[in-house]
Design a protein around this motif. Structure first.
Motif, PDB file in Angstrom:
ATOM      1  N   ALA A 162       0.850  -1.193   0.000  1.00  0.00           N
ATOM      2  CA  ALA A 162       0.000   0.000   0.000  1.00  0.00           C
ATOM      3  C   ALA A 162       0.880   1.236   0.000  1.00  0.00           C
ATOM      4  N   TYR A 163       0.710   2.055  -1.045  1.00  0.00           N
ATOM      5  CA  TYR A 163       1.427   3.324  -1.115  1.00  0.00           C
ATOM      6  C   TYR A 163       0.403   4.438  -1.296  1.00  0.00           C
ATOM      7  N   GLU A 164       0.320   5.320  -0.306  1.00  0.00           N
ATOM      8  CA  GLU A 164      -0.634   6.423  -0.308  1.00  0.00           C
ATOM      9  C   GLU A 164      -2.055   5.896  -0.516  1.00  0.00           C
ATOM     10  N   SER A 165      -2.682   6.109  -1.678  1.00  0.00           N
ATOM     11  CA  SER A 165      -4.083   5.723  -1.890  1.00  0.00           C
ATOM     12  C   SER A 165      -4.242   4.551  -2.839  1.00  0.00           C
ATOM     13  N   VAL A 166      -3.125   3.871  -3.189  1.00  0.00           N
ATOM     14  CA  VAL A 166      -3.195   2.753  -4.126  1.00  0.00           C
ATOM     15  C   VAL A 166      -2.384   1.581  -3.598  1.00  0.00           C
ATOM     16  N   ILE A 167      -2.557   0.435  -4.251  1.00  0.00           N
ATOM     17  CA  ILE A 167      -1.645  -0.688  -4.058  1.00  0.00           C
ATOM     18  C   ILE A 167      -0.650  -0.643  -5.206  1.00  0.00           C
ATOM     19  N   LEU A 168       0.617  -0.517  -4.858  1.00  0.00           N
ATOM     20  CA  LEU A 168       1.704  -0.531  -5.834  1.00  0.00           C
ATOM     21  C   LEU A 168       2.124  -1.969  -6.073  1.00  0.00           C
ATOM     22  N   GLY A 169       2.206  -2.373  -7.336  1.00  0.00           N
ATOM     23  CA  GLY A 169       2.635  -3.718  -7.671  1.00  0.00           C
ATOM     24  C   GLY A 169       3.911  -3.702  -8.492  1.00  0.00           C
ATOM     25  N   LEU A 170       4.878  -4.529  -8.101  1.00  0.00           N
ATOM     26  CA  LEU A 170       6.090  -4.735  -8.883  1.00  0.00           C
ATOM     27  C   LEU A 170       5.989  -6.112  -9.533  1.00  0.00           C
ATOM     28  N   PHE A 171       5.852  -6.121 -10.852  1.00  0.00           N
ATOM     29  CA  PHE A 171       5.641  -7.330 -11.621  1.00  0.00           C
ATOM     30  C   PHE A 171       6.983  -7.790 -12.205  1.00  0.00           C
ATOM     31  N   GLN A 172       7.420  -8.964 -11.769  1.00  0.00           N
ATOM     32  CA  GLN A 172       8.686  -9.511 -12.256  1.00  0.00           C
ATOM     33  C   GLN A 172       8.393 -10.342 -13.508  1.00  0.00           C
ATOM     34  N   ILE A 173       8.784  -9.817 -14.660  1.00  0.00           N
ATOM     35  CA  ILE A 173       8.477 -10.459 -15.934  1.00  0.00           C
ATOM     36  C   ILE A 173       9.699 -11.225 -16.441  1.00  0.00           C
TER      37      ILE A 173
ATOM     38  N   GLY B 227       2.744  -1.646 -11.761  1.00  0.00           N
ATOM     39  CA  GLY B 227       1.291  -1.699 -11.878  1.00  0.00           C
ATOM     40  C   GLY B 227       0.660  -1.049 -10.663  1.00  0.00           C
ATOM     41  N   PHE B 228      -0.606  -0.653 -10.796  1.00  0.00           N
ATOM     42  CA  PHE B 228      -1.289   0.036  -9.701  1.00  0.00           C
ATOM     43  C   PHE B 228      -2.714  -0.497  -9.583  1.00  0.00           C
ATOM     44  N   SER B 229      -3.148  -0.712  -8.344  1.00  0.00           N
ATOM     45  CA  SER B 229      -4.490  -1.227  -8.105  1.00  0.00           C
ATOM     46  C   SER B 229      -5.213  -0.339  -7.100  1.00  0.00           C
ATOM     47  N   ARG B 230      -6.513  -0.160  -7.330  1.00  0.00           N
ATOM     48  CA  ARG B 230      -7.345   0.596  -6.402  1.00  0.00           C
ATOM     49  C   ARG B 230      -8.376  -0.299  -5.707  1.00  0.00           C
ATOM     50  N   ASP B 231      -8.405  -1.590  -6.068  1.00  0.00           N
ATOM     51  CA  ASP B 231      -9.271  -2.528  -5.345  1.00  0.00           C
ATOM     52  C   ASP B 231      -8.486  -3.696  -4.743  1.00  0.00           C
ATOM     53  N   GLY B 232      -7.162  -3.713  -4.935  1.00  0.00           N
ATOM     54  CA  GLY B 232      -6.313  -4.738  -4.354  1.00  0.00           C
ATOM     55  C   GLY B 232      -6.205  -6.011  -5.164  1.00  0.00           C
ATOM     56  N   PHE B 233      -6.916  -6.096  -6.277  1.00  0.00           N
ATOM     57  CA  PHE B 233      -6.893  -7.314  -7.106  1.00  0.00           C
ATOM     58  C   PHE B 233      -6.560  -6.999  -8.563  1.00  0.00           C
ATOM     59  N   HIS B 234      -7.289  -6.047  -9.142  1.00  0.00           N
ATOM     60  CA  HIS B 234      -7.086  -5.680 -10.544  1.00  0.00           C
ATOM     61  C   HIS B 234      -6.021  -4.586 -10.634  1.00  0.00           C
ATOM     62  N   PHE B 235      -5.028  -4.797 -11.465  1.00  0.00           N
ATOM     63  CA  PHE B 235      -3.935  -3.846 -11.617  1.00  0.00           C
ATOM     64  C   PHE B 235      -3.956  -3.234 -13.018  1.00  0.00           C
ATOM     65  N   ASP B 236      -3.834  -1.914 -13.048  1.00  0.00           N
ATOM     66  CA  ASP B 236      -3.630  -1.222 -14.317  1.00  0.00           C
ATOM     67  C   ASP B 236      -2.137  -1.210 -14.621  1.00  0.00           C
ATOM     68  N   ARG B 237      -1.784  -1.726 -15.785  1.00  0.00           N
ATOM     69  CA  ARG B 237      -0.375  -1.809 -16.179  1.00  0.00           C
ATOM     70  C   ARG B 237      -0.184  -1.076 -17.510  1.00  0.00           C
ATOM     71  N   SER B 238      -0.529   0.185 -17.527  1.00  0.00           N
ATOM     72  CA  SER B 238      -0.466   0.958 -18.764  1.00  0.00           C
ATOM     73  C   SER B 238       0.951   1.097 -19.285  1.00  0.00           C
ATOM     74  N   ASP B 239       1.923   1.151 -18.401  1.00  0.00           N
ATOM     75  CA  ASP B 239       3.319   1.277 -18.818  1.00  0.00           C
ATOM     76  C   ASP B 239       3.947  -0.113 -18.890  1.00  0.00           C
ATOM     77  N   ARG B 240       4.280  -0.566 -20.079  1.00  0.00           N
ATOM     78  CA  ARG B 240       4.876  -1.893 -20.249  1.00  0.00           C
ATOM     79  C   ARG B 240       6.375  -1.825 -20.557  1.00  0.00           C
ATOM     80  N   THR B 241       6.994  -0.698 -20.287  1.00  0.00           N
ATOM     81  CA  THR B 241       8.452  -0.622 -20.351  1.00  0.00           C
ATOM     82  C   THR B 241       9.009  -0.928 -18.971  1.00  0.00           C
ATOM     83  N   PRO B 242      10.222  -1.465 -18.875  1.00  0.00           N
ATOM     84  CA  PRO B 242      10.755  -1.833 -17.557  1.00  0.00           C
ATOM     85  C   PRO B 242      10.836  -0.641 -16.610  1.00  0.00           C
ATOM     86  N   PHE B 243      10.313  -0.822 -15.428  1.00  0.00           N
ATOM     87  CA  PHE B 243      10.459   0.163 -14.351  1.00  0.00           C
ATOM     88  C   PHE B 243      11.882   0.094 -13.814  1.00  0.00           C
ATOM     89  N   LEU B 244      12.374  -1.117 -13.638  1.00  0.00           N
ATOM     90  CA  LEU B 244      13.769  -1.373 -13.276  1.00  0.00           C
ATOM     91  C   LEU B 244      14.288  -2.445 -14.218  1.00  0.00           C
TER      92      LEU B 244
END
Length: 534
Positions: A293-304, A327-344
């Protein structure tokens, strides 16, 4: 299937969960991107009482001429901040490892220390280090196994794989303040275990989990007070689908570990928007999800996972490629992954600490002043004994990002506007995180009908002309929004020459967001920002 949450539940942000929760019916073998229902059908009025409101998706936006830019962390110049040095970590020179293999990095306000649990020596120790500044780390010799910094004693035949650790600020029992999942390979089979601890060093008796694969992890969702297990799952005999994620949630960490296949649902997977490596062209797979949980969302780090297959890496003596996506989620299950370039991203350069096989840490990130710290395990593939190895040469690196800096809404040439959907707040003071040192930001308050409110117009607004992660917005003769508490309103932002990262309405003039601060950080007394600029 056992459902703890059969009844509808309205979340802190106005999202109403469906009657069947967690959702079912996801096809783990499909390559279609997964939908995000709350973006397709947002609430009529969005409560924003909790946390900084991030512009990582269009949930808050009714209309805008600004454009969204996703940002990447920068690698710390002194990387790696932890590398194999001790006998335990050096692994007799075969596969040296000293990094989070998920494991965990948290800031403990009780001791005012950064604390790291990490993989020490390939398939060997769960070790502990601590730091005052998050950069210089000290290995304490512990009483678990004299002469080492292990936190779990060696058991004959047990070889550790993925591990997750969590600092639970809300634990009712002080003996359960720290929680851990560990996956072991043994002569009698492979399985997961969970543990609890008062100090993160002395752990109680293990409890066996339900069926899972290696690199299973977990996180706490404080918005719903649920422990969530991110379970590595394989479907069928087709190797294209042997790395996906299943989901299990429960009120209690230990009781929730006792799951059957019927208690889990297919959760997430890689899809056609996750591009394969241009050289290897292997179908991408979802290796892991770490979340917080970061601020008002769930932050997800997806290891691809981008390949090559393990046997290719073993024969050639180099690590496989996994990179971290956001990725970012506002319900804790569904994540929006609009950016598909590597974060790291991996360096993919021979001889570098982060050549390949990047792993996030449990807790995902920490808030350190105006920045976010991400700790990452990276593999060089360098083995003193073998020359090169798939699982050798692992160190810990640090990546740094602006606070809230995942995405910004940027002004086009000549400036632009952004108008929110209807929102409702219970605070009084409006704050923004923005970079307008070469331009300016003005904010206008609109009533439910969309009309500008007298005294809160663009002309009344005192321009914000600074680069600050916490800047108060005021109007001539008015420094707060107290008259509009609880009423549906909209905000219109007028931006020239700058970037807008977030906004929030605080109950105090210090700008405390009342949102969650991920794995914590110096100055915070717990998991929530109650201090602002104090």
């Amino acid at each position: 299937m056992n459902r703890e949450n059969a009844a509808p539940d309205t979340l802190y942000n106005g999202i109403k969960l469906p009657e069947i929760w967690p959702p079912t019916g996801i096809d783990g073998t499909s390559r279609e991107p997964l939908p995000v229902p709350y973006l397709q059908n947002p609430p009529a009025v969005i409560p924003i009482q909790v946390g900084r409101q991030l512009f990582v998706d269009d949930f808050l936006i009714e209309q805008s001429t600004l454009h969204r830019t996703f940002h990447k962390p920068r690698w710390h110049e002194g990387n790696p901040v932890l590398k194999p040095e001790t006998g335990l970590e050096m692994n007799s020179g075969v596969c040296p490892v000293a990094c989070p293999f998920n494991d965990g990095v948290f800031y403990d306000p009780k001791d005012q220390l950064f604390k790291m649990w990490y993989h020490a020596g390939w398939f060997d120790g769960i070790a502990y280090a601590e730091s005052k500044d998050g950069i210089r780390w000290e290995r304490k010799l512990l009483d678990i196994e004299p002469g080492t910094n292990r936190v779990l004693a060696t058991r004959p035949g047990f070889r550790r794989d993925g591990v997750g650790v969590w600092l639970d600020h809300d634990a009712q029992d002080p003996n359960e303040r720290f929680k851990m999942f560990a996956y072991f390979r043994t002569p009698d089979g492979e399985f997961g275990e969970v543990y609890t601890s008062p100090d993160g060093i002395h752990w109680g008796e293990p409890v066996r989990t339900g069926p899972c694969g290696d690199n299973t992890t977990f996180f706490y969702n404080p918005f719903r007070q649920k422990w969530v297990y991110s379970i590595r799952t394989g479907l069928g005999s087709d190797r294209s689908y042997f790395r996906i994620r299943s989901y299990r949630e429960h009120d209690d960490f230990v009781q929730g570990a006792d799951w059957s296949d019927e208690d889990t649902v297919v959760w997430s997977r890689a899809d056609d928007l996750d591009p394969p490596h241009p050289e290897h062209q292997c179908p991408t797979q979802l290796y892991n999800i770490d979340a917080v949980a970061y601020e008002s969302v769930i932050l997800g780090l997806f290891q691809i996972h981008q390949g090559p297959p393990n046997h290719v890496c073993e024969e050639a003596g180099f690590p496989k490629i996994t990179e971290l996506m956001i990725g970012f989620s506002r319900d804790g299950f569904h994540f929006d992954r609009s950016d598909r370039t590597p974060f790291l991203a991996c360096s993919q350069q021979e001889g570098t600490w982060n050549r390949a096989y990047l792993h996030s840490a449990g807790g995902s990130c920490l808030v350190v002043g105006d920045e976010l710290y991400f700790y990452v395990g990276g593999f060089s593939g360098i083995s003193p004994q073998r020359g090169g190895d798939l699982y050798a040469g692992a160190s810990t690196g640090l990546a740094v990002l602006r606070r809230d800096g995942f995405a910004s809404m940027d002004a086009p040439q000549g400036g632009g506007e952004l108008m929110t959907r209807l929102i409702r707040f219970d605070g009084s003071y409006l704050f923004v995180n923005a970079n307008t040192k070469d331009g300016e930001l003005r904010v206008e308050l609109l009533d439910e009908s969309g009309h500008a409110v007298d005294g809160y117009t663009m002309e009344d607004c005192i321009p914000v002309r600074a680069d600050q992660t916490l800047a108060q917005v005021q109007w001539v003769g008015r420094n707060d929004l107290s008259d509009w508490v609880g009423k549906p309103v909209k905000l219109r932002f007028l931006l020239t020459e700058g970037e807008l990262y977030s906004f929030w309405v605080s109950p105090d003039a210090f700008g405390a967001s009342r949102g969650f601060v991920a794995a914590g950080g110096p100055g915070f007394t717990g998991p929530i920002d109650t201090v602002g600029s104090k």
